[in-house]
Design an enzyme around this catalytic site. Structure first.
Site, mmCIF file in Angstrom:
data_model
loop_
_atom_site.group_PDB
_atom_site.id
_atom_site.type_symbol
_atom_site.label_atom_id
_atom_site.label_comp_id
_atom_site.label_asym_id
_atom_site.label_seq_id
_atom_site.Cartn_x
_atom_site.Cartn_y
_atom_site.Cartn_z
ATOM 1 N N TYR A 148 -39.190 8.171 -2.502
ATOM 2 C CA TYR A 148 -37.524 8.310 -1.996
ATOM 3 C C TYR A 148 -36.850 7.636 -4.067
ATOM 4 O O TYR A 148 -35.388 7.505 -4.149
ATOM 5 C CB TYR A 148 -38.007 7.682 -0.475
ATOM 6 C CG TYR A 148 -37.779 6.144 -0.547
ATOM 7 C CD1 TYR A 148 -37.311 5.039 -1.410
ATOM 8 C CD2 TYR A 148 -37.674 5.508 0.399
ATOM 9 C CE1 TYR A 148 -37.846 4.045 -1.468
ATOM 10 C CE2 TYR A 148 -38.838 4.844 0.611
ATOM 11 C CZ TYR A 148 -38.407 3.548 -0.084
ATOM 12 O OH TYR A 148 -38.909 2.414 0.859
ATOM 13 N N LYS A 163 -35.645 1.021 -6.126
ATOM 14 C CA LYS A 163 -37.070 1.674 -6.484
ATOM 15 C C LYS A 163 -36.545 2.562 -7.681
ATOM 16 O O LYS A 163 -37.405 3.058 -8.907
ATOM 17 C CB LYS A 163 -37.631 2.676 -5.326
ATOM 18 C CG LYS A 163 -38.146 1.121 -4.609
ATOM 19 C CD LYS A 163 -39.320 0.995 -4.850
ATOM 20 C CE LYS A 163 -39.648 0.279 -3.567
ATOM 21 N NZ LYS A 163 -40.772 -0.975 -3.473
HETATM 22 C C1 HXC Z 1 -29.466 -4.576 8.733
HETATM 23 C C2 HXC Z 1 -30.478 -6.319 8.013
HETATM 24 C C3 HXC Z 1 -31.587 -6.353 8.223
HETATM 25 C C4 HXC Z 1 -32.123 -5.210 9.439
HETATM 26 C C5 HXC Z 1 -31.774 -8.088 7.421
HETATM 27 N N1 HXC Z 1 -30.546 -7.635 7.299
HETATM 28 N N2 HXC Z 1 -32.951 -7.797 7.859
HETATM 29 N N3 HXC Z 1 -29.520 -5.657 8.006
HETATM 30 N N4 HXC Z 1 -30.726 -4.260 9.785
HETATM 31 N N5 HXC Z 1 -33.266 -5.230 9.384
HETATM 32 C C6 HXC Z 1 -29.480 -8.086 5.959
HETATM 33 C C7 HXC Z 1 -29.480 -9.562 7.158
HETATM 34 O O1 HXC Z 1 -28.659 -9.511 8.492
HETATM 35 C C8 HXC Z 1 -28.300 -10.543 6.411
HETATM 36 O O2 HXC Z 1 -27.404 -9.498 5.498
HETATM 37 C C9 HXC Z 1 -29.381 -10.085 4.768
HETATM 38 O O3 HXC Z 1 -30.115 -8.966 5.104
HETATM 39 C C10 HXC Z 1 -30.312 -11.043 4.077
HETATM 40 O O4 HXC Z 1 -31.547 -11.375 5.548
HETATM 41 P P1 HXC Z 1 -32.203 -12.675 4.954
HETATM 42 O O5 HXC Z 1 -32.540 -12.140 6.361
HETATM 43 O O6 HXC Z 1 -31.229 -13.570 5.009
HETATM 44 O O7 HXC Z 1 -33.574 -11.861 3.771
HETATM 45 P P2 HXC Z 1 -33.864 -13.356 3.350
HETATM 46 O O8 HXC Z 1 -34.764 -13.930 4.668
HETATM 47 O O9 HXC Z 1 -34.444 -12.843 1.895
HETATM 48 O O10 HXC Z 1 -35.304 -11.129 4.381
HETATM 49 C C11 HXC Z 1 -35.222 -10.435 2.701
HETATM 50 C C12 HXC Z 1 -35.475 -8.782 3.128
HETATM 51 C C13 HXC Z 1 -36.969 -9.403 4.519
HETATM 52 C C14 HXC Z 1 -35.351 -7.817 2.719
HETATM 53 C C15 HXC Z 1 -34.217 -8.951 3.899
HETATM 54 O O11 HXC Z 1 -36.378 -7.659 5.296
HETATM 55 C C16 HXC Z 1 -37.838 -9.617 4.334
HETATM 56 O O12 HXC Z 1 -37.960 -10.718 2.475
HETATM 57 N N6 HXC Z 1 -38.730 -8.412 4.041
HETATM 58 C C17 HXC Z 1 -40.239 -8.994 3.797
HETATM 59 C C18 HXC Z 1 -40.858 -7.797 3.273
HETATM 60 C C19 HXC Z 1 -40.672 -6.278 3.022
HETATM 61 O O13 HXC Z 1 -40.184 -5.958 4.529
HETATM 62 N N7 HXC Z 1 -42.160 -5.371 3.234
HETATM 63 C C20 HXC Z 1 -41.998 -4.400 3.054
HETATM 64 C C21 HXC Z 1 -41.552 -3.452 1.832
HETATM 65 S S1 HXC Z 1 -42.117 -1.912 2.330
HETATM 66 P P3 HXC Z 1 -26.262 -10.931 6.312
HETATM 67 O O14 HXC Z 1 -24.236 -10.196 5.953
HETATM 68 O O15 HXC Z 1 -26.143 -10.497 7.535
HETATM 69 O O16 HXC Z 1 -26.049 -12.576 5.621
HETATM 70 C C22 HXC Z 1 -41.082 -1.417 0.795
HETATM 71 C C23 HXC Z 1 -41.537 0.921 0.628
HETATM 72 C C24 HXC Z 1 -41.847 1.200 1.887
HETATM 73 O O17 HXC Z 1 -40.556 -1.623 0.207
HETATM 74 C C25 HXC Z 1 -41.814 2.533 1.273
HETATM 75 C C26 HXC Z 1 -41.762 3.423 2.132
HETATM 76 C C27 HXC Z 1 -42.896 5.474 2.034
#
Ligand code: HXC
Length: 261
Positions: A148, A163
Protein backbone atom coordinates in the site's frame (compact mmCIF):
# COMPACT_ATOMS: atom_id res chain seq x y z
CA UNK A 1 16.78 -24.46 1.19
CA UNK A 2 19.17 -21.58 0.63
CA UNK A 3 22.81 -22.10 1.63
CA UNK A 4 23.52 -18.35 2.02
CA UNK A 5 25.90 -17.59 4.90
CA UNK A 6 26.62 -14.37 6.78
CA UNK A 7 29.79 -15.42 8.61
CA UNK A 8 31.82 -12.41 9.74
CA UNK A 9 28.92 -10.03 9.19
CA UNK A 10 27.17 -7.92 11.83
CA UNK A 11 23.46 -7.32 11.48
CA UNK A 12 21.16 -4.83 13.19
CA UNK A 13 17.44 -5.61 13.25
CA UNK A 14 14.90 -3.09 14.56
CA UNK A 15 11.70 -4.32 16.11
CA UNK A 16 13.49 -7.59 16.83
CA UNK A 17 11.32 -8.74 19.72
CA UNK A 18 8.73 -10.65 17.75
CA UNK A 19 7.10 -11.45 14.44
CA UNK A 20 9.11 -10.63 11.37
CA UNK A 21 11.93 -8.92 13.27
CA UNK A 22 12.62 -11.96 15.40
CA UNK A 23 12.42 -14.22 12.34
CA UNK A 24 14.98 -12.07 10.47
CA UNK A 25 17.30 -12.07 13.51
CA UNK A 26 17.09 -15.84 13.98
CA UNK A 27 17.77 -16.51 10.31
CA UNK A 28 20.77 -14.15 10.20
CA UNK A 29 22.25 -15.65 13.37
CA UNK A 30 21.69 -19.22 12.17
CA UNK A 31 23.69 -18.31 9.07
CA UNK A 32 26.66 -16.93 10.96
CA UNK A 33 25.95 -13.22 11.55
CA UNK A 34 26.30 -11.61 14.94
CA UNK A 35 23.04 -9.82 15.50
CA UNK A 36 21.99 -6.71 17.45
CA UNK A 37 18.26 -6.36 17.97
CA UNK A 38 16.35 -3.41 19.36
CA UNK A 39 12.79 -2.90 20.47
CA UNK A 40 10.90 -0.72 22.89
CA UNK A 41 10.30 -3.40 25.53
CA UNK A 42 13.32 -5.22 27.00
CA UNK A 43 11.73 -8.64 27.57
CA UNK A 44 10.86 -9.61 23.97
CA UNK A 45 14.27 -8.63 22.60
CA UNK A 46 15.99 -10.46 25.48
CA UNK A 47 13.98 -13.52 24.49
CA UNK A 48 15.17 -13.20 20.88
CA UNK A 49 18.76 -13.10 22.13
CA UNK A 50 18.15 -16.15 24.35
CA UNK A 51 16.77 -18.06 21.35
CA UNK A 52 19.80 -17.12 19.25
CA UNK A 53 22.23 -18.06 22.01
CA UNK A 54 20.43 -21.36 22.58
CA UNK A 55 21.13 -22.10 18.93
CA UNK A 56 24.83 -21.31 19.36
CA UNK A 57 24.71 -17.79 17.90
CA UNK A 58 25.80 -14.41 19.24
CA UNK A 59 23.36 -11.57 19.78
CA UNK A 60 22.80 -8.36 21.69
CA UNK A 61 19.53 -6.75 22.81
CA UNK A 62 19.28 -2.98 23.28
CA UNK A 63 16.00 -1.38 24.35
CA UNK A 64 15.39 1.49 21.94
CA UNK A 65 12.50 3.55 20.61
CA UNK A 66 13.45 4.26 16.99
CA UNK A 67 11.64 7.63 17.21
CA UNK A 68 14.36 8.94 19.53
CA UNK A 69 17.64 9.94 17.82
CA UNK A 70 19.66 9.55 21.03
CA UNK A 71 18.33 6.03 21.64
CA UNK A 72 19.02 5.08 18.02
CA UNK A 73 22.59 6.35 18.26
CA UNK A 74 23.03 4.41 21.51
CA UNK A 75 21.78 1.21 19.84
CA UNK A 76 24.30 1.40 17.01
CA UNK A 77 27.07 2.45 19.41
CA UNK A 78 26.37 -0.58 21.60
CA UNK A 79 26.44 -2.81 18.53
CA UNK A 80 29.77 -1.35 17.39
CA UNK A 81 31.26 -1.77 20.83
CA UNK A 82 30.21 -5.41 21.17
CA UNK A 83 30.54 -6.75 17.62
CA UNK A 84 32.03 -3.97 15.50
CA UNK A 85 29.96 -1.75 13.23
CA UNK A 86 27.00 -3.39 11.57
CA UNK A 87 27.17 -3.96 7.82
CA UNK A 88 23.62 -5.30 7.50
CA UNK A 89 20.45 -3.51 8.65
CA UNK A 90 16.80 -4.46 8.60
CA UNK A 91 14.45 -1.52 9.21
CA UNK A 92 11.58 -3.58 10.52
CA UNK A 93 10.17 -1.59 13.46
CA UNK A 94 6.66 -0.37 12.68
CA UNK A 95 3.46 0.78 14.27
CA UNK A 96 0.00 0.62 12.82
CA UNK A 97 -3.70 0.57 13.64
CA UNK A 98 -6.85 0.90 11.63
CA UNK A 99 -8.50 4.31 11.86
CA UNK A 100 -10.23 6.35 9.14
CA UNK A 101 -8.19 9.45 8.31
CA UNK A 102 -11.09 11.77 9.15
CA UNK A 103 -11.04 10.52 12.76
CA UNK A 104 -7.27 10.18 13.14
CA UNK A 105 -5.77 12.48 15.78
CA UNK A 106 -2.62 14.46 14.98
CA UNK A 107 -0.88 12.48 17.68
CA UNK A 108 -1.94 9.18 16.11
CA UNK A 109 -0.63 10.35 12.73
CA UNK A 110 2.63 11.49 14.31
CA UNK A 111 3.12 8.25 16.24
CA UNK A 112 3.07 6.09 13.11
CA UNK A 113 5.01 8.53 10.90
CA UNK A 114 7.64 8.85 13.63
CA UNK A 115 8.11 5.12 14.12
CA UNK A 116 8.05 4.10 10.46
CA UNK A 117 9.49 7.01 8.48
CA UNK A 118 11.57 8.90 11.01
CA UNK A 119 12.74 5.65 12.60
CA UNK A 120 13.91 4.22 9.27
CA UNK A 121 15.81 7.43 8.52
CA UNK A 122 17.42 7.66 11.95
CA UNK A 123 18.47 4.00 11.94
CA UNK A 124 19.79 4.09 8.38
CA UNK A 125 21.76 7.25 9.16
CA UNK A 126 23.31 5.90 12.36
CA UNK A 127 24.06 2.58 10.64
CA UNK A 128 25.84 4.35 7.76
CA UNK A 129 27.85 6.59 10.10
CA UNK A 130 29.19 3.62 12.07
CA UNK A 131 29.74 1.64 8.86
CA UNK A 132 31.75 4.48 7.28
CA UNK A 133 33.76 5.00 10.46
CA UNK A 134 34.67 1.29 10.48
CA UNK A 135 35.79 1.40 6.85
CA UNK A 136 33.42 -1.34 5.70
CA UNK A 137 33.17 -1.79 1.94
CA UNK A 138 29.94 -3.72 1.43
CA UNK A 139 26.68 -3.38 3.26
CA UNK A 140 22.99 -3.83 2.75
CA UNK A 141 19.87 -2.21 4.17
CA UNK A 142 16.44 -3.77 3.78
CA UNK A 143 13.37 -1.78 4.84
CA UNK A 144 10.02 -3.43 5.35
CA UNK A 145 7.28 -1.48 3.62
CA UNK A 146 3.91 -2.70 2.29
CA UNK A 147 2.25 -2.83 -1.11
CA UNK A 148 0.00 0.00 0.00
CA UNK A 149 3.02 2.30 -0.23
CA UNK A 150 1.98 2.78 -3.86
CA UNK A 151 -1.71 1.85 -3.82
CA UNK A 152 -2.74 3.80 -0.71
CA UNK A 153 -4.88 2.00 1.85
CA UNK A 154 -8.23 3.14 3.15
CA UNK A 155 -8.11 2.90 6.94
CA UNK A 156 -4.35 3.33 7.39
CA UNK A 157 -3.47 6.67 5.77
CA UNK A 158 -0.76 7.16 8.39
CA UNK A 159 1.00 3.82 7.71
CA UNK A 160 0.55 4.01 3.92
CA UNK A 161 2.07 7.51 3.74
CA UNK A 162 4.93 6.48 6.03
CA UNK A 163 5.73 3.35 4.02
CA UNK A 164 5.69 5.36 0.78
CA UNK A 165 8.18 7.69 2.39
CA UNK A 166 10.43 4.82 3.37
CA UNK A 167 10.37 3.37 -0.14
CA UNK A 168 11.39 6.75 -1.52
CA UNK A 169 14.07 7.13 1.14
CA UNK A 170 15.62 3.79 0.13
CA UNK A 171 15.85 4.98 -3.48
CA UNK A 172 17.62 8.17 -2.44
CA UNK A 173 19.99 6.40 -0.09
CA UNK A 174 20.73 3.77 -2.77
CA UNK A 175 22.27 6.55 -4.87
CA UNK A 176 23.89 8.53 -2.06
CA UNK A 177 25.45 5.51 -0.42
CA UNK A 178 26.44 3.44 -3.47
CA UNK A 179 29.98 4.87 -3.26
CA UNK A 180 30.17 3.47 0.28
CA UNK A 181 29.11 0.03 -0.98
CA UNK A 182 25.78 0.15 0.87
CA UNK A 183 22.80 -1.20 -1.08
CA UNK A 184 19.35 0.01 0.01
CA UNK A 185 16.22 -1.93 -0.88
CA UNK A 186 12.70 -2.56 0.37
CA UNK A 187 10.47 -5.56 0.67
CA UNK A 188 6.76 -4.97 0.26
CA UNK A 189 4.80 -7.77 1.88
CA UNK A 190 1.08 -8.08 1.65
CA UNK A 191 -0.62 -9.35 4.79
CA UNK A 192 1.72 -11.72 6.66
CA UNK A 193 0.56 -14.06 9.40
CA UNK A 194 2.60 -12.69 12.29
CA UNK A 195 1.02 -12.68 15.75
CA UNK A 196 1.06 -8.85 15.98
CA UNK A 197 -0.39 -8.10 12.57
CA UNK A 198 -2.97 -10.84 13.00
CA UNK A 199 -4.17 -9.41 16.30
CA UNK A 200 -4.20 -5.78 15.13
CA UNK A 201 -5.26 -6.03 11.53
CA UNK A 202 -6.92 -9.39 10.65
CA UNK A 203 -7.96 -10.99 13.90
CA UNK A 204 -10.64 -13.48 12.74
CA UNK A 205 -10.60 -16.49 10.41
CA UNK A 206 -13.48 -14.92 8.47
CA UNK A 207 -11.42 -11.78 7.78
CA UNK A 208 -8.40 -13.88 6.81
CA UNK A 209 -10.50 -16.05 4.48
CA UNK A 210 -11.94 -12.98 2.78
CA UNK A 211 -8.47 -11.50 2.36
CA UNK A 212 -7.07 -14.80 1.00
CA UNK A 213 -9.87 -14.97 -1.55
CA UNK A 214 -8.74 -11.63 -2.97
CA UNK A 215 -5.14 -12.82 -3.39
CA UNK A 216 -4.34 -14.62 -6.68
CA UNK A 217 -2.02 -17.06 -4.84
CA UNK A 218 -4.98 -17.88 -2.57
CA UNK A 219 -3.25 -17.42 0.77
CA UNK A 220 -1.78 -14.90 3.16
CA UNK A 221 2.00 -14.63 3.46
CA UNK A 222 4.17 -16.48 5.96
CA UNK A 223 7.30 -15.60 7.90
CA UNK A 224 9.27 -17.95 5.62
CA UNK A 225 8.20 -15.84 2.64
CA UNK A 226 9.55 -12.60 4.11
CA UNK A 227 12.67 -14.16 5.60
CA UNK A 228 13.72 -15.69 2.26
CA UNK A 229 13.29 -12.40 0.40
CA UNK A 230 15.13 -10.39 3.04
CA UNK A 231 17.96 -12.89 3.13
CA UNK A 232 18.33 -12.53 -0.64
CA UNK A 233 18.48 -8.72 -0.47
CA UNK A 234 20.96 -8.77 2.42
CA UNK A 235 23.23 -11.31 0.76
CA UNK A 236 25.73 -11.02 -2.06
CA UNK A 237 23.25 -12.93 -4.26
CA UNK A 238 21.70 -9.50 -4.87
CA UNK A 239 24.94 -7.54 -5.15
CA UNK A 240 23.73 -5.58 -8.22
CA UNK A 241 20.30 -4.81 -6.74
CA UNK A 242 19.82 -1.43 -5.10
CA UNK A 243 16.99 1.07 -4.87
CA UNK A 244 14.51 -1.72 -5.61
CA UNK A 245 11.39 -3.03 -3.98
CA UNK A 246 10.67 -6.75 -3.90
CA UNK A 247 6.93 -7.35 -3.69
CA UNK A 248 5.82 -10.39 -1.66
CA UNK A 249 2.07 -10.57 -1.79
CA UNK A 250 1.01 -13.50 -3.95
CA UNK A 251 -0.07 -10.98 -6.58
CA UNK A 252 -2.52 -9.41 -4.17
CA UNK A 253 -2.11 -5.79 -5.19
CA UNK A 254 -2.40 -6.41 -8.94
CA UNK A 255 -5.59 -5.50 -10.80
CA UNK A 256 -7.70 -8.55 -11.71
CA UNK A 257 -7.88 -7.55 -15.36
CA UNK A 258 -10.79 -6.00 -17.20
CA UNK A 259 -12.11 -9.36 -18.48
CA UNK A 260 -12.12 -11.13 -15.09
CA UNK A 261 -15.44 -12.80 -14.36
C1 HXC B 1 -7.21 5.49 16.72
C2 HXC B 1 -5.24 5.36 17.90
C3 HXC B 1 -5.32 3.95 17.92
C4 HXC B 1 -6.46 3.33 17.29
C5 HXC B 1 -3.52 4.55 18.95
N1 HXC B 1 -4.11 5.67 18.55
N2 HXC B 1 -4.22 3.48 18.58
N3 HXC B 1 -6.17 6.13 17.31
N4 HXC B 1 -7.37 4.15 16.69
N5 HXC B 1 -6.61 2.01 17.26
C6 HXC B 1 -3.67 7.03 18.82
C7 HXC B 1 -3.76 7.32 20.30
O1 HXC B 1 -5.07 7.67 20.66
C8 HXC B 1 -2.81 8.50 20.46
O2 HXC B 1 -3.38 9.71 20.02
C9 HXC B 1 -1.72 8.17 19.42
O3 HXC B 1 -2.28 7.20 18.52
C10 HXC B 1 -0.52 7.56 20.09
O4 HXC B 1 -0.93 6.44 20.82
P1 HXC B 1 -0.05 5.82 21.99
O5 HXC B 1 -0.66 4.53 22.39
O6 HXC B 1 0.21 6.84 23.03
O7 HXC B 1 1.32 5.62 21.21
P2 HXC B 1 2.42 4.56 21.38
O8 HXC B 1 2.40 3.91 22.73
O9 HXC B 1 3.65 5.21 20.97
O10 HXC B 1 2.00 3.41 20.35
C11 HXC B 1 2.31 3.48 18.98
C12 HXC B 1 1.19 2.85 18.13
C13 HXC B 1 0.85 1.46 18.60
C14 HXC B 1 1.63 2.84 16.69
C15 HXC B 1 -0.02 3.75 18.30
O11 HXC B 1 -0.22 0.95 17.83
C16 HXC B 1 1.96 0.48 18.51
O12 HXC B 1 3.05 0.69 19.03
N6 HXC B 1 1.71 -0.70 17.94
C17 HXC B 1 2.65 -1.85 18.02
C18 HXC B 1 3.37 -2.06 16.81
C19 HXC B 1 2.46 -2.48 15.66
O13 HXC B 1 1.34 -2.03 15.55
N7 HXC B 1 2.99 -3.34 14.80
C20 HXC B 1 2.24 -3.82 13.68
C21 HXC B 1 2.83 -3.23 12.50
S1 HXC B 1 2.15 -3.99 11.04
P3 HXC B 1 -4.08 10.76 21.05
O14 HXC B 1 -4.52 11.87 20.15
O15 HXC B 1 -5.21 10.04 21.70
O16 HXC B 1 -3.01 11.17 22.03
C22 HXC B 1 2.43 -2.85 9.86
C23 HXC B 1 2.22 -3.21 8.42
C24 HXC B 1 0.99 -3.96 8.13
O17 HXC B 1 2.83 -1.79 10.11
C25 HXC B 1 0.92 -4.26 6.64
C26 HXC B 1 -0.26 -5.13 6.28
C27 HXC B 1 -0.33 -5.42 4.80
Amino acid sequence: MSDVRFDGRVAAVTGGGGGMGRAFALDLAARGARVAVCGRRPEPIAETVALIEAGGGEALAVPCDVRDPAQVDAFFAACSERFGAADLLVNNAAGNFICPAIDLSPNGWNAVISIVLNGSFLCSRAFAQHYREAGHERGSIVSVIATYAWTGNAGTAHSAAAKAGVQNLMMTLAVEWAPLGIRCNSIAPGPILTPGATENLFPTEEIQAAMSARIPAGRLGTLDDVVAATRFLLSDDSSYVTGSTLTLDGGGWLPRGMFAS
